[in-house]
Design a protein around this motif. Structure first.
Motif, PDB file in Angstrom:
ATOM      1  N   TYR B  24      60.269  88.076  48.521  1.00 32.55           N
ATOM      2  CA  TYR B  24      61.347  87.159  48.162  1.00 32.55           C
ATOM      3  C   TYR B  24      61.987  87.655  46.882  1.00 32.55           C
ATOM      4  CZ  TYR B  24      57.255  85.605  45.562  1.00 32.55           C
ATOM      5  OH  TYR B  24      56.137  85.587  44.777  1.00 32.55           O
ATOM      6  N   ASN B  27      60.706  90.032  44.182  1.00 30.41           N
ATOM      7  CA  ASN B  27      59.484  90.671  44.709  1.00 30.41           C
ATOM      8  C   ASN B  27      59.633  91.151  46.142  1.00 30.41           C
ATOM      9  OD1 ASN B  27      57.390  90.291  42.568  1.00 30.41           O
ATOM     10  ND2 ASN B  27      58.048  88.177  42.819  1.00 30.41           N
ATOM     11  N   ALA B 402      56.908  79.474  53.232  1.00 31.05           N
ATOM     12  CA  ALA B 402      56.738  79.325  51.784  1.00 31.05           C
ATOM     13  C   ALA B 402      55.385  78.710  51.429  1.00 31.05           C
ATOM     14  CB  ALA B 402      57.864  78.464  51.223  1.00 31.05           C
ATOM     15  N   SER B 404      51.273  78.501  51.658  1.00 25.56           N
ATOM     16  CA  SER B 404      50.036  79.200  51.996  1.00 25.56           C
ATOM     17  C   SER B 404      48.861  78.262  51.696  1.00 25.56           C
ATOM     18  CB  SER B 404      49.926  80.495  51.210  1.00 25.56           C
ATOM     19  OG  SER B 404      50.048  80.216  49.834  1.00 25.56           O
ATOM     20  N   ASP B 406      45.234  77.632  49.848  1.00 27.06           N
ATOM     21  CA  ASP B 406      44.305  78.079  48.815  1.00 27.06           C
ATOM     22  C   ASP B 406      42.882  77.757  49.297  1.00 27.06           C
ATOM     23  OD1 ASP B 406      42.655  78.355  46.593  1.00 27.06           O
ATOM     24  OD2 ASP B 406      44.253  77.793  45.191  1.00 27.06           O
ATOM     25  N   ASN B 415      55.117  78.180  47.550  1.00 27.52           N
ATOM     26  CA  ASN B 415      55.728  79.228  46.749  1.00 27.52           C
ATOM     27  C   ASN B 415      57.130  78.745  46.367  1.00 27.52           C
ATOM     28  OD1 ASN B 415      57.256  81.489  45.927  1.00 27.52           O
ATOM     29  ND2 ASN B 415      55.938  82.874  47.056  1.00 27.52           N
ATOM     30  N   GLU B 416      57.325  78.491  45.084  1.00 32.73           N
ATOM     31  CA  GLU B 416      58.577  77.867  44.633  1.00 32.73           C
ATOM     32  C   GLU B 416      59.799  78.751  44.854  1.00 32.73           C
ATOM     33  OE1 GLU B 416      57.729  76.878  40.583  1.00 32.73           O
ATOM     34  OE2 GLU B 416      56.997  74.890  41.157  1.00 32.73           O
ATOM     35  N   CYS B 419      60.603  78.373  48.784  1.00 35.91           N
ATOM     36  CA  CYS B 419      60.921  77.039  49.302  1.00 35.91           C
ATOM     37  C   CYS B 419      62.418  76.765  49.172  1.00 35.91           C
ATOM     38  CB  CYS B 419      60.133  75.978  48.544  1.00 35.91           C
ATOM     39  SG  CYS B 419      60.553  74.291  49.042  1.00 35.91           S
TER      40      CYS B 419
END
Lengths: 65, 453
Positions: B24, B27, B402, B404, B406, B415-416, B419
């Motif tokens: 994203y 990255n 977006a 996952s 944990d 994942n901000e 999203c």
């Protein structure tokens, strides 16, 4: 007096809401019976929202996306 | 291009193709397939001996079949880098295992028939897509006889012909080598046409006018006809150029050509191509006998635009070009953060507009790099870890992948940066642990109540 339904419309920000917006900027008229609630995606609409609309007296619910 | 190549912060990969993108904004991981050139770029000095000595010839793509190239070639003289590539379909070594002249004669020992495809993986923060356009092939517009009549050519073929380093050395000539004296240039071939493309290709009016100017210069006694629907000389200095051409004695006919034929109806039409059009200014049908016809063909999306759009997660507009985030307020960004578009892949445009859009895209990327951080949307979903039961329903339904899981905390994590705030997870979460910011259940319920008052 003729029957005028009240309809709650849940409109996706990216397509249906954009379409309604486009209708506005194109100076097109649409019936005021639909009251629009904007959501970021029609996926945000929970069954509870639809029941809530009917509970509040809506004659129909429109989910567009 | 040469200065791009020599810039220390730019790595130029030609003859390469993006095959996969993940990640994203800030990255991205990009997989790039480097096709084998069969020439070692680190050894090649660009002397050109291999191209001179290669015995195998084929039609040159760059000259659109007007000229020939060798099996080992650079696409055009100014190509960057100045390293040739071997076309394995034409090369005698690859087709029959013989020859190898280039390998024997290369002083730098740069020819490597064993070179294999490589896949490079790079990490980048943002991506600018500038894949350009295709020129419409008018072969199936039978009324214009392209491919049937020798002297009906496209604008790009004319461009190659008028180029001093082109296949004819800059001479405008007919197929038989003679000089044309009557030339018709037909506008809007495939543009502004409900049967092909409804849009205006924006560049044809001006390049057609430029052709007239070049013709006037190269063949001073030429009779030139421009057949147009409307002349759209919209840019800076363009109208002045149009006025200048009118003074140079170019004939402007307002009417789109309906047909090109070689069937003569009078002695002066014998052996000529006759352009039939309705001249809408004088309201009559006009037959114009000419030696050469130039078709100003439409710009259209690349043939593989659909594949590229899917790869980069870009949307396409109705006409097939890549869709910008907003036509007025954000014309270089796309709906995927960190991916920008510039040039004709976004829609037909001329050189000044392309430079402006590309500069804007570069500036946007530099601004992001300079800032060092990416501002993310405030309207995204958040998970209350205390309420999350770890059912993973949200992980499977998130359209932007977006979310996952944990494993240690046994909760879902958003994942901000990925999203988009659609809120599908919030609607689905059975334990009500997810809140869609700015679109919370309370806010929406309040809106429903408000709507029904």
């Amino acid at each position: 007096m003729s029957f005028e339904p009240k309809i709650v419309g849940f409109l996706c920000n990216w397509c249906a809401y954009a379409g309604a917006d486009l209708a506005g900027t194109s100076r097109k008229k649409y019936a005021p019976n639909v009251r629009v609630v904007r959501v970021m995606c029609s996926g945000r609409v929970e069954p509870g929202f639809i029941l809530k609309a009917f509970q509040q007296g809506a004659d129909g619910v429109l989910v567009c996306g | 291009m040469a200065s791009v190549r020599s810039h220390e912060n730019i790595e130029l990969m030609t003859y390469s193709e993006v095959v996969e993108i993940s990640g994203y904004v800030g990255n991205f991981k990009v997989k790039i397939r480097k096709k084998p050139r069969y020439v070692d770029a680190s050894k090649c000095t660009g002397c050109g001996t291999c191209q001179d000595k290669c015995p195998a010839r084929t039609a040159s793509e760059f000259d659109l079949g007007l000229g020939q190239r060798k099996a080992i070639y650079t696409p055009f003289p100014q190509a960057v880098p100045n390293v040739p590539v071997i076309d394995t379909e034409t090369c005698i070594h690859f087709t029959s295992g013989k020859c190898g002249a280039c390998q024997k004669l290369c002083e730098a020992k740069a020819i490597d028939f064993e070179q294999r495809e490589e896949v490079a993986e790079v990490e980048v923060g943002s991506i600018i897509v500038t894949t350009g356009f295709d020129s419409l092939d008018p072969s199936d517009m039978t009324q214009f006889g392209y491919g049937r009549y020798d002297n009906v050519i496209t604008g790009i073929q004319f461009e190659r012909m008028s180029n001093a380093s082109g296949p004819t050395g800059g001479r405008i000539m007919l197929k038989d080598g003679s000089i044309p004296h009557r030339i018709a240039i037909l506008h809007c071939i495939g543009s502004r046409d409900v049967n092909y493309h409804e849009y205006c290709s924006r560049v044809c009016c001006m390049y057609s006018l430029k052709f007239s100017h070049l013709l006037r210069e190269k063949i001073p006694d030429a009779e030139i006809y421009q057949l147009y629907i409307d002349l759209r000389c919209f840019g800076k200095g363009y109208e002045e150029f149009y006025n200048r051409l009118q003074e140079e004695g170019v004939n402007f006919v307002r009417g789109k050509a309906g047909e090109i034929t070689d069937i003569a109806e009078s002695p002066e039409e014998e052996g000529k191509l006759i352009v039939i059009a309705e001249d809408t200014l004088v309201r009559r049908k006009r037959r114009t006998p000419v030696d050469m016809v130039v078709l100003s063909t439409a710009l259209e999306p690349r043939a593989d635009a659909d594949e590229v759009a899917r790869l980069f997660s870009i949307s396409r507009s109705k006409d097939g070009f890549f869709l910008e985030k907003h036509p007025k307020l954000d014309p270089v960004a796309t709906t995927t953060d960190g991916i920008f578009v510039a040039g004709c892949c976004q829609g037909p445009k001329d050189i000044p507009d392309t430079v402006a859009q590309a500069s804007a895209a570069a500036a946007r990327v530099i601004a992001m790099i300079d800032k060092g951080v990416v501002a993310i949307e405030s309207a995204i979903s958040v998970i209350d870890e205390d309420l999350c039961c770890g059912c993973k329903t949200c992980v499977s339904i998130c359209p932007y992948t977006a979310i996952s899981f944990d494993e240690e905390k046994q909760v879902s994590v958003i994942n901000e940066a990925l999203c988009k705030g659609c809120g599908t997870c919030a609607a689905t979460c059975p334990s009500g642990a997810i809140t869609s910011r700015h679109f919370t259940t309370e806010q929406i319920v309040a809106q429903i109540e408000g709507a029904m008052v």
